[in-house]
Enzyme design. Structure first.
Site, PDB file in Angstrom:
ATOM      1  N   ARG A   1       0.832  -1.204   0.000  1.00  0.00           N
ATOM      2  CA  ARG A   1       0.000   0.000   0.000  1.00  0.00           C
ATOM      3  C   ARG A   1       0.870   1.258   0.000  1.00  0.00           C
ATOM      4  NH1 ARG A   1      -4.780   0.593   4.348  1.00  0.00           N
ATOM      5  NH2 ARG A   1      -3.022   1.023   5.729  1.00  0.00           N
TER       6      ARG A   1
ATOM      7  N   LYS B   1      -2.680   6.501   1.156  1.00  0.00           N
ATOM      8  CA  LYS B   1      -2.628   6.893   2.564  1.00  0.00           C
ATOM      9  C   LYS B   1      -1.646   8.055   2.756  1.00  0.00           C
ATOM     10  CE  LYS B   1      -2.645   4.744   7.161  1.00  0.00           C
ATOM     11  NZ  LYS B   1      -4.039   5.040   7.475  1.00  0.00           N
TER      12      LYS B   1
ATOM     13  N   GLU C   1     -16.695   6.479   3.563  1.00  0.00           N
ATOM     14  CA  GLU C   1     -16.061   5.884   4.733  1.00  0.00           C
ATOM     15  C   GLU C   1     -16.093   6.861   5.890  1.00  0.00           C
ATOM     16  OE1 GLU C   1     -11.907   4.964   4.479  1.00  0.00           O
ATOM     17  OE2 GLU C   1     -11.401   6.804   3.429  1.00  0.00           O
TER      18      GLU C   1
END
Length: 339
Positions: free
Chosen positions: A80, A183, A219
């Site tokens: 990620r 992220k 989210e």
């Protein structure tokens, strides 16, 4: 070391002994270095400060009943971070170097891994920043990869207990084709105002709607969202939410429990049809949602009328925690057991 009250740890920063660092310079990654300093010397024109070249990860280590330390899904975190690096044009740290750094920093700070069944864990924070000086919107030529650790308790003070969240249409966490799927710190900076407003109103988080049409669930500020209806595990598919490693793990567990996993666009109208709802992520693991209040439409959706977590959320939580601590076999290859 000052005595730590493991059972009452908050989710915050507590100094540990060492961190580890790898520098990218002249087109290649250097050797792993160990540091006992909590500070980073940095040029005032570093791209992380001016142009947001910054990405981070979060993962955990747990002590099992056998005394061994287990790190959960670090390869997924490495991959990620690679995705984040590509998204904002930073040097890509190979998976094996990422894993080397994680194992090293956990071993160096093993005395801070909380005891088995304390409810606490060792939180691991990898950070990648552009450190090269640059005036003008361009990627840096130098980067710093750093990993520190800190023992933590539950992200939400209530732990595995239902909490209320709210919907506020006046705020977006990320744009549909922006950085929501990687992220980076900017996504979290964008959620601070709405999150603070929600907490002042008595909620633990904001459940964001899709930023384009405000018709679908996206989210929560610090975590992914999922819901249970019948034998289905339902979680949003969106171009602006972070692929949660915890959510990915829960989907696998739900499928193996015989549930149908639905990852799709979820219209807000479906909120009234769910039997359970929850937030999930590395920090929170699973936090059941007691109710969702749509503040703009003056509607409330209640999921825990008796104040207790739903049966499916509890089963998934216990299953995942058992794998993380070694109480159940790791048939998925998710856990790295340190020597």
């Amino acid at each position: 070391m000052k005595s730590i009250d493991w059972a009452n740890l908050s989710f915050g920063y507590l100094p540990t002994d060492y961190n580890v660092r790898i520098t990218y310079r002249d087109g290649e990654w250097g050797e792993l270095e160990v540091s006992d300093s909590e500070y980073i010397p940095m040029h005032m024109a570093a791209t992380c400060l001016h142009y947001g070249q910054e990405a981070f990860e979060g993962l955990k280590a747990f002590r099992g009943q056998d005394g061994k330390v287990r790190i959960f899904r670090m390869e997924e975190n490495a991959r990620r971070m690679l995705s984040s690096s590509r998204g904002i044009m930073m040097a890509e740290l190979p998976v094996e170097r990422f894993e080397e750094a994680i194992c090293k920093v956990v071993k160096l700070n093993e005395r801070f891994v909380p005891p088995y069944e304390s409810g606490a864990s060792l939180y691991i924070r990898p950070l990648l920043i552009g450190t090269g000086a640059q005036v003008g919107v361009k990627p840096a030529h130098e980067y710093l990869f750093l990993v520190f650790v800190t023992p933590v308790g539950p992200y939400f003070k209530a732990g595995f207990k239902p909490v209320p969240v709210c919907i506020m249409r006046g705020y977006d966490r990320a744009a549909p084709l922006g950085t929501g799927t990687i992220k980076v710190g900017g996504n979290y900076a964008a959620s601070l105002v709405a999150g603070d407003k929600a907490r002042n109103l008595g909620y633990t988080a904001v459940l964001y709607l899709d930023p384009k049409e405000k018709k679908y669930l996206d989210e929560c500020g610090p975590a992914n969202f999922f819901a249970i209806r019948g034998n289905s595990y339902i979680t949003p598919a969106s171009q602006s939410i972070l692929p949660s490693i915890t959510n990915k793990s829960l989907m696998q567990l739900a499928e193996d429990m015989g549930m149908t996993v639905e990852r799709r666009a979820i219209p807000i109208e479906e909120l009234g049809t769910f039997e359970e709802a929850a937030e999930c992520g590395t920090a929170a693991v699973i936090t059941p949602i007691s109710q969702i209040d749509d503040l703009d439409e003056n509607k409330s959706y209640i999921y825990t009328p008796d104040g207790k977590p739903g049966a499916v959320c509890e089963k998934l939580y216990n299953k995942l925690r058992a794998i993380q601590t070694g109480d159940e076999p790791d048939v998925y290859g998710w856990v790295t057991v340190l020597d």
